[in-house]
Design a protein around this motif. Structure first.
Motif, mmCIF file in Angstrom:
data_model
loop_
_atom_site.group_PDB
_atom_site.id
_atom_site.type_symbol
_atom_site.label_atom_id
_atom_site.label_comp_id
_atom_site.label_asym_id
_atom_site.label_seq_id
_atom_site.Cartn_x
_atom_site.Cartn_y
_atom_site.Cartn_z
ATOM 1 N N ILE A 117 0.911 -1.269 0.049
ATOM 2 C CA ILE A 117 -0.047 -0.025 -0.059
ATOM 3 C C ILE A 117 0.849 1.189 0.266
ATOM 4 O O ILE A 117 0.543 2.378 -0.601
ATOM 5 N N ALA A 120 1.552 1.800 -3.458
ATOM 6 C CA ALA A 120 0.584 2.211 -4.244
ATOM 7 C C ALA A 120 0.515 3.702 -4.231
ATOM 8 O O ALA A 120 0.267 4.272 -5.054
ATOM 9 N N PHE A 124 0.970 6.515 -6.927
ATOM 10 C CA PHE A 124 -0.075 7.478 -7.287
ATOM 11 C C PHE A 124 0.256 8.848 -7.345
ATOM 12 O O PHE A 124 0.000 9.661 -7.942
ATOM 13 N N SER A 127 2.212 9.331 -10.413
ATOM 14 C CA SER A 127 1.326 9.737 -11.557
ATOM 15 C C SER A 127 0.687 11.044 -11.461
ATOM 16 O O SER A 127 0.506 11.856 -12.481
ATOM 17 N N THR A 131 1.063 13.793 -14.375
ATOM 18 C CA THR A 131 -0.199 14.319 -15.084
ATOM 19 C C THR A 131 -0.288 15.819 -14.879
ATOM 20 O O THR A 131 -0.845 16.443 -15.890
ATOM 21 N N ILE B 236 5.658 -4.881 -12.402
ATOM 22 C CA ILE B 236 4.860 -3.898 -11.550
ATOM 23 C C ILE B 236 3.411 -3.936 -11.649
ATOM 24 O O ILE B 236 2.648 -4.094 -10.651
ATOM 25 N N LEU B 273 -2.231 9.907 -19.338
ATOM 26 C CA LEU B 273 -1.041 10.135 -18.375
ATOM 27 C C LEU B 273 -1.426 9.483 -17.154
ATOM 28 O O LEU B 273 -0.489 9.248 -16.421
ATOM 29 N N PHE B 274 -2.921 9.374 -16.791
ATOM 30 C CA PHE B 274 -3.138 9.065 -15.363
ATOM 31 C C PHE B 274 -3.570 7.452 -15.298
ATOM 32 O O PHE B 274 -4.075 7.173 -14.254
ATOM 33 N N ASP B 276 -1.769 4.856 -14.842
ATOM 34 C CA ASP B 276 -0.944 4.402 -13.857
ATOM 35 C C ASP B 276 -1.441 4.751 -12.465
ATOM 36 O O ASP B 276 -1.943 3.916 -11.637
ATOM 37 N N GLY B 277 -1.879 6.103 -12.393
ATOM 38 C CA GLY B 277 -2.410 6.588 -11.012
ATOM 39 C C GLY B 277 -3.931 5.804 -10.632
ATOM 40 O O GLY B 277 -4.010 5.640 -9.516
ATOM 41 N N PHE B 280 -2.885 2.213 -9.646
ATOM 42 C CA PHE B 280 -2.504 2.263 -8.385
ATOM 43 C C PHE B 280 -3.459 2.712 -7.194
ATOM 44 O O PHE B 280 -3.458 2.305 -5.962
ATOM 45 N N MET B 283 -5.588 -0.106 -6.445
ATOM 46 C CA MET B 283 -5.006 -1.167 -5.706
ATOM 47 C C MET B 283 -4.870 -0.555 -4.142
ATOM 48 O O MET B 283 -5.009 -1.360 -3.219
ATOM 49 N N ALA B 284 -4.740 0.568 -4.032
ATOM 50 C CA ALA B 284 -4.519 1.384 -2.544
ATOM 51 C C ALA B 284 -6.041 1.017 -1.975
ATOM 52 O O ALA B 284 -6.387 0.458 -0.623
#
Lengths: 333, 300
Positions: A117, A120, A124, A127, A131, B236, B273-274, B276-277, B280, B283-284
């Motif tokens: 976590i 993650a 985040f 990213s 962005t 990953i 672009l986001f 991956d964000g 994740f 996932m969180a």
């Protein structure tokens, strides 16, 4: 003041003197640059070891706070409304808040799930940096350089002054972490690492303790990020990438996690390895990989931990030998 | 952000079909890699951070076999087998020495292995991009479904991955050796006491996980470019899949891999672009709400 604290202060003063004298003795700029990298990465690894070695929390996302420190400091300085110390304080406070929010969620999870976590959250944030191009410059990083206006007669745009500033901040941060390492809080964290259930029975609020050290470690990591941003005069998205957290972990593992200064030794080793291996061979990964394998499979712990265990073992055999020798003498007389 | 484009795509059947098919094959590749990762974690209790290296090995050895024999079947078999053999050797000579140590030791060993494997690939195959090209059997016109075009190779990949997944699930749940492997995951001492060679079985399970990663690499070779660092991004993403699906759960890996594959393919249109964000973030969220994953066994 306790004797141990005095001894720590003395060692810190000697270390600072050595750091400050080294560039005078060897005035090549390359050495100074090398030492600044060791200082910044060493501080990052030391702060991570407050979680890994002291509390047993293996964070894979520690570089998030390194990046947060670097970016928020850089952005505050670029805005032009802040002096260097003011921007540093704001960046530290901002990162502490970030670590508080993320930590409050993460510390509830155990073992590998905690690691995932934190990873993650870090990715985040990575990213978001990629962005939000208008603010962060995306994958180009924070461009245009970070202004370093003089404050209190200290002009950080001079390389020598910047180096001395980094060295002083580094030693001060180490002293703060040393205090935590030796404090009752530090021993509570060791108890949580070794036996969380017992710590809980003894009335320790395990989650609050973990959160406390998480925020402190994040704040220290952001200090490392600030030093890095000051030195390279920029901030890059790689600061928040998982490889940065990975490197910090490898420094800890190479140096040793149970000896206080182990991570700094690891940072020094890794930087030296990177530096020399890239000079002599293009197969950098192959050599580095073999060295890591040799250390892990050969020593099975970090270099500093190995040295400590070796010294301890030698002391025990000597004491045993001395004990055996004494009765023998008596018998003769 | 480009949400109008995404809305426009969702309104057109052709675009939806194209995106779903590309999402499915991304998901299938991830599923193969992640199910191997999940199998190794479930049985051996270790996290193989070097799993991406076996995906890479599968792709490169498939390319080698394809260049030598010009047979794609041989390429698939050789890629998967080579990854499996390297996996068994890695487990026996290196990984088994850090069993029982903390997870950081295993991480460091795997990191060293990744560095070494990447450099070996550079030495053996060269550092530049490599392309395998589409095998002749699939060099046909794409199949048209609801106005969208789907290459016939995509269908083949989908079938192969599903067959491998089904075979793995049947093998683990319905056969005698599968029963032994499940017992090994729960109580290795007891299995050993019953006279079963647990070391051999550990190596076999590790090798099987690497075969799956190698198969994924070999299947990906015709549609992806091959580079020495190709294992890392897959690693990953397959971690995300394993965590979301539940560590140790094969059906969970399938569901999560499809979820991630579709998120990627549709996200690439709306917010490239986001992506991956978003992954994740997902996932969180899963870790917070249900740390054991969507289909994982409840942690005690």
């Amino acid at each position: 003041m306790r004797r141990e604290s005095l001894r720590d202060l003395f060692i810190a003063a000697v270390a600072l003197a050595v750091l400050l004298v080294l560039p005078v003795l060897f005035p090549q700029p390359a050495l100074r640059d090398f030492l600044v990298y060791v200082i910044a990465y060493g501080l990052l690894a030391m702060s991570l070891n407050l979680l890994v070695g002291l509390t047993g929390l293996v964070s894979f996302g520690h570089a998030a706070y390194f990046a947060s420190g670097a970016y928020s400091f850089g952005l505050l300085m670029q805005s032009g409304h802040f002096s260097v110390p003011m921007a540093m304080l704001c960046a530290l406070a901002g990162t502490a808040l970030l670590a508080l929010v993320i930590g409050a969620i993460c510390v509830r999870l155990k073992e590998i799930y905690f690691s995932f976590i934190t990873l993650a959250f870090q990715m985040f944030i990575h990213s978001i940096i990629l962005t939000w191009v208008d603010v962060t410059g995306g994958d180009q990083g924070l461009r245009g350089g970070i202004p370093r206006p003089a404050f209190l007669g200290i002009d950080l745009s001079q390389a020598g002054t910047l180096y001395a500033f980094c060295a002083v901040v580094f030693i001060v941060c180490l002293l703060i972490m040393r205090q935590v390492w030796q404090s009752p809080f530090g021993y509570t964290l060791r108890m949580i690492r070794d036996n969380p259930a017992r710590a809980n029975f003894l009335g320790v609020n395990v989650l609050r303790m973990k959160l406390g050290i998480f925020v402190l470690a994040g704040t220290m990591a952001s200090m490392a990020g600030i030093l890095m941003a000051l030195f390279v005069s920029g901030a890059y998205a790689e600061f928040a990438f998982w490889t940065m957290s990975g490197e910090a972990i490898f420094m800890i593992m190479l140096g040793g996690m149970q000896v206080f200064l182990g991570p700094v030794i690891g940072a020094f080793l890794l930087q030296t390895l990177n530096h020399y291996v890239t000079i002599y061979t293009e197969h950098h990964g192959l050599v580095l990989g073999l060295v890591i394998l040799a250390i892990v499979l050969g020593l099975r712990r970090g270099v500093a931990d190995y040295a400590r265990d070796w010294l301890a073992a030698r002391r025990t055999t000597r004491e045993a030998a001395a004990l055996e020798a004494k009765p023998a003498k008596k018998a003769v007389s | 952000m480009n949400l109008e484009v995404l809305a426009g795509c969702l309104a057109s059947g052709a675009c939806v079909v194209t995106q779903i098919s590309s999402g499915l094959i991304v998901g299938m590749l991830l599923f193969l890699v992640a199910s191997g990762l999940s199998l190794i974690f479930g049985v051996l209790g270790i996290v193989n951070f070097a799993h991406g290296a076996f995906y890479m090995a599968g792709a490169y050895f498939a390319l080698l076999a394809y260049e030598q024999t010009a047979s794609f079947t041989a390429a698939l078999a050789f890629g998967a087998l080579a990854a499996g053999v390297i996996g068994v050797a890695f487990e026996r000579f290196i990984m088994s020495r850090v069993y029982g140590h903390d997870v950081l030791m295993q991480l460091l060993v795997c990191y060293a292995a990744i560095l070494i494997f990447d450099d070996l690939v550079k030495i053996l195959f060269g550092a530049d991009y490599k392309l395998m090209g589409m095998p002749d059997a699939f060099a046909t016109a794409p199949i048209q479904i609801a106005g969208g075009f789907v290459p016939s190779y995509y269908i083949f990949m989908l079938v192969m991955a599903l067959a491998a997944g089904l075979g793995l699930w049947l093998g683990i749940n319905k056969t005698r050796i599968g029963k032994i492997i499940r017992a090994l995951a729960i109580n290795p001492q007891m299995v050993g006491a019953l006279g079963i060679n647990t070391k051999l079985l550990y190596a076999g399970v590790f090798g099987l996980g690497c075969v799956l990663a190698g198969l994924a690499g070999a299947l990906a070779a015709p549609v992806r470019s091959l580079t020495p660092g190709m294992g890392l991004s897959v690693l990953i993403e397959s971690f995300i899949v394993t965590v979301i699906g539940g560590m140790g759960s094969i059906p969970g890996a399938l569901v999560a891999a499809l979820l991630i594959g579709l998120t990627r393919s549709f996200g690439a249109i709306g917010f490239p672009l986001f992506v991956d964000g978003l992954m994740f973030g997902l996932m969180a969220l899963v870790l917070v709400v249900r740390p054991s994953g969507l289909l994982g066994a409840k942690a005690s």
